[in-house]
Motif scaffolding. Structure first.
Motif, PDB file in Angstrom:
ATOM      1  N   SER A 198       0.794  -1.241   0.000  1.00 54.84           N
ATOM      2  CA  SER A 198       0.000   0.000   0.000  1.00 54.84           C
ATOM      3  C   SER A 198       0.823   1.286   0.000  1.00 54.84           C
ATOM      4  N   TRP A 232      -0.062   4.233  -2.685  1.00 56.84           N
ATOM      5  CA  TRP A 232      -0.479   5.557  -2.218  1.00 56.84           C
ATOM      6  C   TRP A 232       0.700   6.534  -2.136  1.00 56.84           C
ATOM      7  N   ALA A 289      -9.912   9.529   1.148  1.00 56.76           N
ATOM      8  CA  ALA A 289      -9.836   8.503   0.105  1.00 56.76           C
ATOM      9  C   ALA A 289      -9.658   7.107   0.700  1.00 56.76           C
ATOM     10  N   THR A 290      -8.880   6.998   1.760  1.00 59.32           N
ATOM     11  CA  THR A 290      -8.692   5.685   2.377  1.00 59.32           C
ATOM     12  C   THR A 290      -9.981   5.204   3.039  1.00 59.32           C
ATOM     13  N   ALA A 310     -12.104   3.786   0.311  1.00 60.40           N
ATOM     14  CA  ALA A 310     -11.617   2.474  -0.137  1.00 60.40           C
ATOM     15  C   ALA A 310     -12.015   1.384   0.856  1.00 60.40           C
ATOM     16  N   LEU A 345     -15.718   0.608   0.412  1.00 60.31           N
ATOM     17  CA  LEU A 345     -15.929  -0.308  -0.716  1.00 60.31           C
ATOM     18  C   LEU A 345     -15.632  -1.747  -0.307  1.00 60.31           C
ATOM     19  N   GLY A 346     -14.514  -1.935   0.388  1.00 63.29           N
ATOM     20  CA  GLY A 346     -14.150  -3.273   0.819  1.00 63.29           C
ATOM     21  C   GLY A 346     -15.156  -3.876   1.787  1.00 63.29           C
ATOM     22  N   SER A 358     -12.822  -7.357  -2.168  1.00 59.90           N
ATOM     23  CA  SER A 358     -13.055  -6.716  -0.880  1.00 59.90           C
ATOM     24  C   SER A 358     -11.782  -6.700  -0.042  1.00 59.90           C
ATOM     25  N   SER A 364      -9.219  -4.221  -1.584  1.00 63.54           N
ATOM     26  CA  SER A 364      -9.589  -2.823  -1.375  1.00 63.54           C
ATOM     27  C   SER A 364      -9.387  -2.410   0.072  1.00 63.54           C
ATOM     28  N   SER A 402      -5.801  -0.003   1.890  1.00 58.99           N
ATOM     29  CA  SER A 402      -6.103   1.302   2.501  1.00 58.99           C
ATOM     30  C   SER A 402      -6.020   1.319   4.012  1.00 58.99           C
TER      31      SER A 402
END
Length: 415
Positions: free
Chosen positions: A262, A266, A281-282, A285, A288-289, A305, A308, A312
C-alpha cells in the motif's frame, strides 16, 4: 530500496521499524479475526461475547494511548516504543494459557496497551528518522504503518492451516504461534529504535495545539469505529457463509499482501496530496471493501473486498502521521500521534460492541452495512477543515501548501 541521492539513506529503516506494526497490529490485534471462529465454537460464545474480547483489546489501546501521552513527559519515544513491543509479545505468548474470560480479557488489554505505545511512538520515530529527507518522508511513513500487512500475511499462513488441522480446540496453540512470530519480528525494530536521535526523540511537556485539526480527529475516530468491524467479523462472516478455510487463507493473504504494498500504491498521495484528502480517500476504499461482501457473497467480490480494504487500512494512520508532521513541531510529533491514537482507540472499543449487538439482533450483513455508513461519514468529515489545516502547514513549513497546485506543478516540472 536505495535512494538515487548522495546521502545514501534507504527505506530499510522504515521497513525495520514497520515490523513493530506487524507484531502489534498484524499479530496481536487483527489475527484475532482468524482465531475468533474457533474460540467462539469451542467456548460457545455469542457474537457480543466474541466482540467483547475485541473491545477489551481496544480498551487496552485506550489505556495505552492515554498513559503514553503522560509517559512521554518522562520517557523518550524510543524507550516507550521498546516497552510497548515487549508488553505486546508477552501478552501474545500468555493469551492461550487459560480459557477464563478474565484471563483472556487481561491479556487482550495488555496487548492493546503495548500496541498503542508502539504504534504511536513508532510513527514519530519514522518521522524523526527521515526528518532531513522529505523526498522519502511520505513513502517511509506509509511503509512503517503497512508493516501490519506482513503480520497479517504471516498470521494467515500459520494460523489457518493449524486450526484446520487441530479443529476449534486448537485455539490456544494458535496464540502461542502468534507469540513466537511476534518475538521474531520484534528484534529488528527494537534495534532500529535505539539508533534514532534528534528533537523528535526527546521528552516533551508543552501542551498540544489542536486548532483546525478537530475534523480530522473526528474522521479518524469514525474510521476506527468502522474498520474494526470488518477486521473483527470478516472471518466469522465467511464461516457463516460456509466458505472453506482455504478461501479464508487466500482472503487473508490478499488482505495482508495489499497492505504490504500500500505505501507504493499511495506514494503520490502521501507525498503530494492534502493529508485530509488522503484520509478521506482511504475511508472510501475501506467502505468499498466492507460493502462488497454484503452486496455479493461470491469468490471474486470477497477477494476484491480484501484487496480494497487491505490497500487502505494502514494508509489512514499514515495520512494522520503526515498531517501531524506538517502541522506540529518535531518535539510534539509523538504526543500528537498519541492524541490521535486516543480517539482512534475509543472508536475501536465502541465498534465491535455496537456491531456485535447489530449482528445478534439482525445479521452480520447488517453489521457490515453499519460499518460502511460510519466510514462514509468519516470520508466526508475528513474533507472539512482543510483550509484551517493549510494555514497551519504554511506556518510550520516554508514549503508550499499541498493545495497550492501551481507551486506543486512548478516543482514537478523542475524535478
Amino acid at each position: 530500496m536505495n535512494l538515487p541521492h548522495d546521502n545514501k539513506l534507504t527505506l530499510w529503516p522504515a521497513f525495520g521499524l514497520g515490523l513493530s506494526v506487524a507484531a502489534g497490529n498484524g499479530l496481536a490485534r487483527f489475527a484475532y479475526a482468524l482465531v475468533l471462529p474457533a474460540m467462539r465454537t469451542d467456548l460457545q460464545w455469542s457474537y457480543a461475547e466474541a466482540g467483547w474480547l475485541g473491545t477489551a483489546n481496544a480498551l487496552g489501546y485506550i489505556l495505552g494511548a492515554v498513559s503514553g501521552y503522560l509517559l512521554l513527559q518522562r520517557l523518550r519515544p524510543s524507550q516507550l516504543f521498546t516497552l510497548g513491543l515487549l508488553l505486546t509479545v508477552s501478552a501474545l505468548l500468555l493469551t492461550g494459557l487459560r480459557a477464563e474470560q478474565l484471563w483472556l480479557s487481561s491479556t487482550r488489554v495488555a496487548a492493546g496497551v503495548g500496541t498503542a505505545w508502539t504504534f504511536a511512538c513508532g510513527g514519530a520515530l519514522v518521522a524523526a528518522r527521515y526528518q532531513d529527507h522529505p523526498q522519502l518522508g511520505g513513502t517511509a511513513t506509509g511503509m512503517f504503518f503497512a508493516g501490519g500487512g506482513i503480520g497479517i500475511a504471516l498470521a494467515g499462513i500459520c494460523v489457518n492451516p493449524l486450526l484446520a488441522h487441530t479443529g476449534s480446540s486448537g485455539w490456544p496453540s494458535a496464540w502461542l504461534v502468534l507469540g513466537l512470530l511476534g518475538t521474531c519480528v520484534s528484534l529488528w525494530p527494537m534495534l532500529e529504535a535505539r539508533r534514532i536521535g534528534g528533537s523528535a526523540n526527546t521528552k516533551a511537556s508543552e501542551a498540544l495545539d489542536l486548532r483546525g485539526l478537530w475534523p480530522s480527529l473526528g474522521s479518524y475516530f469514525l474510521v476506527a469505529c468502522g474498520y474494526i468491524v470488518y477486521m473483527t467479523f470478516i472471518f466469522a462472516w465467511m464461516s457463516d457463509q460456509q466458505l472453506s478455510w482455504h478461501l479464508g487463507t487466500a482472503v487473508w493473504l490478499v488482505l495482508g499482501g495489499a497492505a504490504a504494498v500500500s505505501p507504493f500504491v499511495w506514494r503520490r498521495a502521501l507525498d503530494t496530496w492534502h493529508p485530509g484528502a488522503t484520509l478521506s480517500a482511504t475511508a472510501l476504499a475501506m467502505l468499498l471493501g466492507t460493502l462488497l461482501p454484503v452486496l455479493s457473497a461470491n469468490l471474486a467480490s470477497v477477494l476484491v473486498s480484501a484487496a480494497s480494504f487491505g490497500v487502505s487500512i494502514f494508509i489512514a494512520p499514515a495520512a494522520v502521521a503526515v498531517l501531524i508532521r506538517k502541522t506540529m513541531k518535531p518535539t510534539q510529533w509523538a504526543r500528537g500521534m498519541i492524541f490521535y491514537t486516543v480517539l482512534f482507540a475509543i472508536g475501536q472499543a465502541i465498534g465491535p460492541v455496537l456491531s456485535g449487538w447489530v449482528a445478534d439482533h439482525s445479521s452480520l450483513n447488517a453489521s457490515m452495512g453499519f460499518a460502511s455508513a460510519l466510514l462514509g461519514i468519516a470520508a466526508a468529515l475528513a474533507l472539512t477543515g482543510m483550509k484551517q489545516v493549510n494555514f497551519r502547514i504554511r506556518a510550520q513549513s516554508p514549503e508550499p501548501s499541498p493545495l497550492d497546485f501551481s507551486a506543486a506543478h512548478a516543482r514537478d516540472k523542475g524535478g
